[in-house]
Every structure is written in structure tokens, then in C-alpha cells.
Design an enzyme around this catalytic site. Structure first.
Site, mmCIF file in Angstrom:
data_model
loop_
_atom_site.group_PDB
_atom_site.id
_atom_site.type_symbol
_atom_site.label_atom_id
_atom_site.label_comp_id
_atom_site.label_asym_id
_atom_site.label_seq_id
_atom_site.Cartn_x
_atom_site.Cartn_y
_atom_site.Cartn_z
ATOM 1 N N ASN A 9 -1.549 -11.359 -5.050
ATOM 2 C CA ASN A 9 -1.030 -10.903 -6.344
ATOM 3 C C ASN A 9 0.255 -10.131 -6.043
ATOM 4 O OD1 ASN A 9 -0.500 -9.775 -8.813
ATOM 5 N ND2 ASN A 9 -2.262 -8.381 -8.818
ATOM 6 N N TRP A 10 1.370 -10.827 -6.210
ATOM 7 C CA TRP A 10 2.659 -10.197 -5.868
ATOM 8 C C TRP A 10 3.035 -9.079 -6.834
ATOM 9 C CZ3 TRP A 10 6.589 -14.742 -4.596
ATOM 10 C CH2 TRP A 10 6.186 -15.365 -3.414
ATOM 11 N N LYS A 11 2.406 -9.058 -8.007
ATOM 12 C CA LYS A 11 2.794 -8.102 -9.064
ATOM 13 C C LYS A 11 4.284 -8.281 -9.373
ATOM 14 C CE LYS A 11 -1.003 -5.242 -7.648
ATOM 15 N NZ LYS A 11 -1.661 -3.941 -7.658
ATOM 16 N N HIS A 95 -6.308 -8.037 -15.271
ATOM 17 C CA HIS A 95 -6.030 -7.094 -14.181
ATOM 18 C C HIS A 95 -6.009 -5.677 -14.762
ATOM 19 C CE1 HIS A 95 -3.999 -4.899 -11.010
ATOM 20 N NE2 HIS A 95 -4.368 -5.875 -10.203
ATOM 21 N N GLU A 97 -4.118 -3.289 -14.319
ATOM 22 C CA GLU A 97 -2.784 -2.840 -14.769
ATOM 23 C C GLU A 97 -2.482 -3.374 -16.165
ATOM 24 O OE1 GLU A 97 -0.666 -4.058 -11.203
ATOM 25 O OE2 GLU A 97 -1.800 -2.527 -10.126
ATOM 26 N N GLU A 167 -12.321 -5.292 -8.734
ATOM 27 C CA GLU A 167 -11.239 -4.430 -8.267
ATOM 28 C C GLU A 167 -11.440 -3.013 -8.801
ATOM 29 O OE1 GLU A 167 -7.576 -6.811 -7.057
ATOM 30 O OE2 GLU A 167 -7.337 -6.334 -9.167
ATOM 31 N N GLY A 173 -3.888 -0.191 -4.695
ATOM 32 C CA GLY A 173 -2.592 0.369 -4.326
ATOM 33 C C GLY A 173 -2.676 1.795 -3.792
ATOM 34 N N SER A 210 -6.703 -2.445 -1.944
ATOM 35 C CA SER A 210 -6.325 -1.983 -0.608
ATOM 36 C C SER A 210 -6.969 -2.790 0.520
ATOM 37 C CB SER A 210 -6.629 -0.487 -0.443
ATOM 38 O OG SER A 210 -5.870 0.268 -1.376
ATOM 39 N N GLY A 231 -2.945 -7.305 -3.156
ATOM 40 C CA GLY A 231 -1.684 -6.845 -3.725
ATOM 41 C C GLY A 231 -0.669 -6.560 -2.628
ATOM 42 N N GLY A 232 -0.497 -5.281 -2.310
ATOM 43 C CA GLY A 232 0.547 -4.841 -1.382
ATOM 44 C C GLY A 232 0.600 -5.633 -0.082
HETATM 45 P P1 PGA Z 1 -3.662 -3.720 -3.624
HETATM 46 O O1 PGA Z 1 -3.739 -4.401 -5.078
HETATM 47 O O2 PGA Z 1 -4.147 -4.744 -2.633
HETATM 48 O O3 PGA Z 1 -2.232 -3.348 -3.451
HETATM 49 O O4 PGA Z 1 -4.581 -2.527 -3.681
HETATM 50 C C1 PGA Z 1 -4.777 -5.284 -5.410
HETATM 51 C C2 PGA Z 1 -4.585 -5.785 -6.821
HETATM 52 O O5 PGA Z 1 -4.133 -5.020 -7.686
HETATM 53 O O6 PGA Z 1 -4.866 -6.961 -7.124
#
Ligand code: PGA
Length: 248
Positions: A9-11, A95, A97, A167, A173, A210, A231-232
Site C-alpha cells: 500500500n504505497w499510500k 483503510h 486512514e 490493521e 506507521g 508496521s 505500508g512504509g
Molecule cells: P505501515 O502501514 O506498514 O506503514 O504500518 C500499513 C497500512 O496502512 O496498510
């Protein structure tokens, strides 16, 4: 046996040049990864570029959001059919977010899930609790409520063409992953909520929050964790490759 799945998930990250070098490096390193299916969910504007770069590879791609509407006067929105047009296989819905920053309700998320499936996309439905909810002992209630919204609208059989991502919001994050046992407990709970035993058995439930090269193997070794939503770490070639390698 469920197939492992790792989804990036590049966001809201990337650029034409960064995407190109990231995906070329991932593809090159990828010959060593044979066990997991891998997909990247990228910003809408880069889907064409990513499909050009990944066509003919084993890596699938998808969107990070979509409209619950089919088409029409919805300025700024992107439909499920548009994602299909560009070869997307997956789309992330719900998600945290989106739920928290854009006030997406359980019902709206369920409508997006339905719309994605009717266009032939596989929705990756995100569920998970906040820190306050976890500390109040609400984790199972929250996850059950988020899941029920989809089951009530679409029926339990619809989960057969979907992926769930657990999640915990406090782990996203933050560098603070759930322990493998904490994640396993919620994954087992989610699977237990799926009343159709065949659907439950085949349902891929990913962990997100994470995940890194250093903790992926331990998480993915748990019986109900079928891969990750990353994500990251998905923006770093070596981290992402080592997460993919950990998924078997
Ligand atoms: P993260 O994000 O791996 O940076 O914690 C995961 C996500 O939001 O899908």
C-alpha cells in the site's frame, strides 16, 4: 492450504521516476520469491505506469480506494470499472486512514466492497481498532461491527471473493507492530465470525501495521495470518523483498 498474499500500500507516495526504479528493482529481486502472490496498490494517477511496468510479471496491481457509485456526476471520484479498465485485480476498501480522515462509515465501506465485486475486482477490506478501543477491551466488537456491515449487505458468501486485512490503527506507521500472538488472536476471531465454514477456511486474512523484514516471518508463521498489507516498508526494495520472501 491458503495461498499467501503480500500487498503493498504505497499510500500517497511515489513519482514517475521513483516508481520505475522501485518496481524494476522489485521485479529483479523477485525471482527468488516463489511462494507468495504479490500485489501493489498505488495512487490512481500511477496505475497506467504501474500496469506498463508490471504487465507480463507475476505481480498484480490495484487501487487504494474507489467510489461506491457506478458512474456519473461525482467530481473527483474514480469508479471500480475504471480500475478494471487499467487491469487492476485488487482495491483496498475501508483503510483506517479513509475511515478516520475522510469519515467513511461502515455502510459506505460495505457499499464500496459491493461495487468492487460487481465490477470484478477483489476488495481488500481493512478492519481494526484504535488504541483507545483496544485498551477498553473493544477490539472484537469493533472488528465484528466492521465485518458485519459487509456481511449484512452482501452476505457471507461474498467473502469468498475478497481479502480481509486486520490493521490495528495503533500499529499503522508507528513502528509498533502487534505481536504475532495479538494479531493471531484477532485473525482467529475474524475467521470465527465467518459462519460458512468453507468460506472461512479459504479466506485470506492479511495482517497490516508496521510489518518489516525483521518481523514478517514471525507474523506470517501464525496459523491464521495469510500474508500482509505493507505500508512504509513497501517503498523500500530490500525490505519489501524480504517481507515477500517471508510469506510462504
Ligand atoms: P505501515 O502501514 O506498514 O506503514 O504500518 C500499513 C497500512 O496502512 O496498510
Amino acid at each position: 492450504m491458503r495461498q499467501s498474499l503480500v500487498v503493498a500500500n504505497w499510500k500517497m507516495n511515489g513519482s514517475l521516476s521513483e516508481n520505475q526504479s522501485l518496481l524494476n528493482n522489485v521485479k529483479q529481486g523477485f525471482s527468488t520469491v516463489q511462494h507468495a502472490e504479490v500485489a501493489v496498490c498505488v495512487p490512481f494517477v500511477y496505475i497506467q505506469q504501474v500496469s506498463d511496468l508490471l504487465k507480463g510479471s507475476v505481480i498484480a496491481w490495484g487501487g487504494q480506494n474507489m467510489s461506491q457509485q457506478t458512474s456519473g456526476a461525482f467530481t473527483g471520484e474514480t469508479s471500480a470499472n475504471m480500475l478494471v479498465d487499467f487491469g487492476c485485480k485488487y482495491v483496498i476498501v475501508g483503510h483506517s486512514e479513509r475511515r478516520n480522515l475522510y469519515a467513511e462509515s461502515d455502510l459506505l465501506v460495505a457499499e464500496k466492497f459491493a461495487q468492487a465485486q460487481s465490477a470484478g475486482l477483489i476488495p481488500i477490506l481493512c478492519v481494526g481498532e484504535s488504541l483507545i478501543q483496544r485498551e477498553a477491551g473493544e477490539t472484537e466488537n469493533v472488528v465484528q461491527r466492521q465485518l458485519s456491515a459487509v456481511i449484512n449487505l452482501q452476505g457471507v458468501a461474498s467473502l469468498a471473493q475478497s481479502v480481509i486485512a486486520y490493521e490495528p490503527v495503533w500499529a499503522i506507521g508507528t513502528g509498533k507492530s502487534a505481536t504475532s500472538q495479538q494479531a493471531q488472536d484477532v485473525h482467529a476471531f475474524i475467521r470465527g465470525q465467518v459462519s460458512d465454514a468453507r468460506v472461512a477456511e479459504h479466506l485470506q486474512i492479511l495482517y497490516g501495521g508496521s510489518v518489516k523484514g525483521s518481523n514478517a516471518a514471525e507474523l506470517f508463521a501464525m496459523p491464521d495470518i495469510d500474508g500482509g498489507l505493507i505500508g512504509g516498508a513497501s517503498l523500500k526494495v530490500n525490505e519489501f523483498l524480504s517481507i515477500c520472501q517471508a510469506a510462504r
